[in-house]
Design a protein around this motif. Structure first.
Motif, PDB file in Angstrom:
ATOM      1  N   SER A  90     -70.844 114.160  32.677  1.00 25.86           N
ATOM      2  CA  SER A  90     -69.543 114.571  32.168  1.00 25.86           C
ATOM      3  C   SER A  90     -68.575 113.394  32.145  1.00 25.86           C
ATOM      4  CB  SER A  90     -68.981 115.711  33.030  1.00 25.86           C
ATOM      5  OG  SER A  90     -67.711 116.110  32.567  1.00 25.86           O
ATOM      6  N   ARG A  91     -68.559 112.628  33.217  1.00 25.62           N
ATOM      7  CA  ARG A  91     -67.678 111.450  33.253  1.00 25.62           C
ATOM      8  C   ARG A  91     -68.092 110.434  32.202  1.00 25.62           C
ATOM      9  NH1 ARG A  91     -68.353 112.586  38.860  1.00 25.62           N
ATOM     10  NH2 ARG A  91     -70.019 111.034  39.044  1.00 25.62           N
ATOM     11  N   ALA A  92     -69.402 110.236  32.040  1.00 26.77           N
ATOM     12  CA  ALA A  92     -69.884 109.257  31.069  1.00 26.77           C
ATOM     13  C   ALA A  92     -69.557 109.690  29.637  1.00 26.77           C
ATOM     14  CB  ALA A  92     -71.391 109.062  31.233  1.00 26.77           C
ATOM     15  N   VAL A  93     -69.673 110.982  29.357  1.00 27.51           N
ATOM     16  CA  VAL A  93     -69.333 111.502  28.032  1.00 27.51           C
ATOM     17  C   VAL A  93     -67.856 111.242  27.731  1.00 27.51           C
ATOM     18  CG1 VAL A  93     -68.983 113.652  26.743  1.00 27.51           C
ATOM     19  CG2 VAL A  93     -71.169 113.208  27.880  1.00 27.51           C
ATOM     20  N   ALA A 116     -70.108 119.697  25.306  1.00 31.40           N
ATOM     21  CA  ALA A 116     -69.196 118.654  24.869  1.00 31.40           C
ATOM     22  C   ALA A 116     -69.342 118.436  23.368  1.00 31.40           C
ATOM     23  CB  ALA A 116     -69.480 117.357  25.624  1.00 31.40           C
ATOM     24  N   ALA A 117     -68.439 117.620  22.822  1.00 25.66           N
ATOM     25  CA  ALA A 117     -68.536 117.174  21.435  1.00 25.66           C
ATOM     26  C   ALA A 117     -68.519 115.658  21.427  1.00 25.66           C
ATOM     27  CB  ALA A 117     -67.387 117.728  20.599  1.00 25.66           C
ATOM     28  N   VAL A 126     -75.329 119.599  27.978  1.00 27.40           N
ATOM     29  CA  VAL A 126     -76.042 118.785  28.966  1.00 27.40           C
ATOM     30  C   VAL A 126     -76.575 119.740  30.022  1.00 27.40           C
ATOM     31  CG1 VAL A 126     -75.802 117.034  30.771  1.00 27.40           C
ATOM     32  CG2 VAL A 126     -74.671 116.715  28.554  1.00 27.40           C
ATOM     33  N   TRP A 127     -77.844 119.580  30.376  1.00 29.95           N
ATOM     34  CA  TRP A 127     -78.483 120.481  31.342  1.00 29.95           C
ATOM     35  C   TRP A 127     -79.057 119.685  32.506  1.00 29.95           C
ATOM     36  CZ3 TRP A 127     -78.391 125.368  32.570  1.00 29.95           C
ATOM     37  CH2 TRP A 127     -79.364 125.884  33.428  1.00 29.95           C
ATOM     38  N   GLN A 128     -78.620 120.051  33.717  1.00 34.93           N
ATOM     39  CA  GLN A 128     -79.204 119.519  34.952  1.00 34.93           C
ATOM     40  C   GLN A 128     -80.043 120.612  35.573  1.00 34.93           C
ATOM     41  OE1 GLN A 128     -76.377 118.259  37.960  1.00 34.93           O
ATOM     42  NE2 GLN A 128     -77.924 118.414  39.566  1.00 34.93           N
TER      43      GLN A 128
END
Length: 266
Positions: A90-93, A116-117, A126-128
């Protein structure tokens, strides 16, 4: 069967799901088209249905919804990219210029996710994984076989996915204007400019490709069930391809690999 039992490497497309106006109608449509089995899920998970193919998870289908006062999202398939750490992703996106639409959340004990977009507007998840790695079968008829980003700016999109999620874009010999997405040395998806057969004003998006035995007969069955054809069946390097729309408007592709050729599992 190309079963998947090991976790997907970070950046690899690992799951897809559909937000439908009529969840049960969508479940019935894809059951008849691809042989999926699925039913409306528990209320605590919003009725989310995990569809299976020969007993293995293949895709999710849910009823679309939105927070009070917000417009409903479009009827569409969403591609999820694997991550070892959803919070870090999330931070990287965000750092790479993406927009977080739904922040990181826990999904029971099965995993953690965000939506996200990218900077061109294409929506992805994104899936963890925790207890659930994602698709348990790929690259066989009725299952996911390819994920493709259709965008307005391949340079900007390529930089974003490389920086944010480790997907490295590369040119493909003999396919001018088409790019692969790679995780390490493995090709896991593709990217191109928005193709002309899509409706004007179609936004950037990730398209899901499903493997079929016979593209033409699958398209015929789809049309009889109320779907529509955006790009009629044609032969190309990877097989016989068609781009279609389900009765509720979700766009996807179907492809039959050349005879004797079977894609690898992830």
């Amino acid at each position: 069967m190309p079963a998947v039992t090991a976790p997907y490497k970070p950046g690899t497309p690992c799951w897809i799901d559909l937000m439908a106006s009529d969840q049960q109608a969508a479940l019935d449509f894809y059951r008849d088209l691809f042989g999926w089995q699925g039913e409306v899920g528990p209320a605590e998970f919003g009725g989310y249905a995990v569809c299976t193919l020969n007993g293995r998870p293949v895709a999710g289908i849910m009823a679309r919804s939105a927070p009070e006062g917000q417009p409903l999202p479009p009827v569409a398939w969403t591609t999820y990219l694997a991550s070892d750490d959803a919070d870090a992703s999330s931070r990287a996106v965000a750092d790479a210029g993406g927009t977080i639409l739904y922040p990181v959340m826990d999904v029971g004990t099965v995993g953690r996710m965000l939506v996200a977009a990218d900077p061109t507007g294409a929506v992805f998840g994104v899936w963890q994984k925790v207890d659930f790695i994602g698709a348990g079968v790929v690259n066989e008829p009725g299952a996911l076989t390819w994920n493709e980003l259709n965008t307005t700016d391949t340079d900007a999109a390529g930089r974003f996915y490389h920086q944010a999620l480790g997907l490295r874009p590369a040119t493909i010999q003999g396919m001018e204007g088409y790019f692969s997405f790679n995780v390490g040395e493995r090709t896991v998806g593709g990217m191109q400019l928005l193709p002309p057969y899509l409706a004007p004003q179609t936004p950037p998006h990730w398209m899901a490709y499903f493997s079929v035995d016979d593209t033409d007969s699958t398209v015929d069955a789809l049309v009889k069930a109320g779907g529509s054809v955006l790009q009629p069946p044609f032969d190309m390097q990877a097989g016989r391809l068609a781009v279609v729309q389900d009765p509720q408007g979700a766009v996807f592709a179907v492809i039959a690999a050349p005879e004797g050729q079977t894609p690898d599992s992830p």
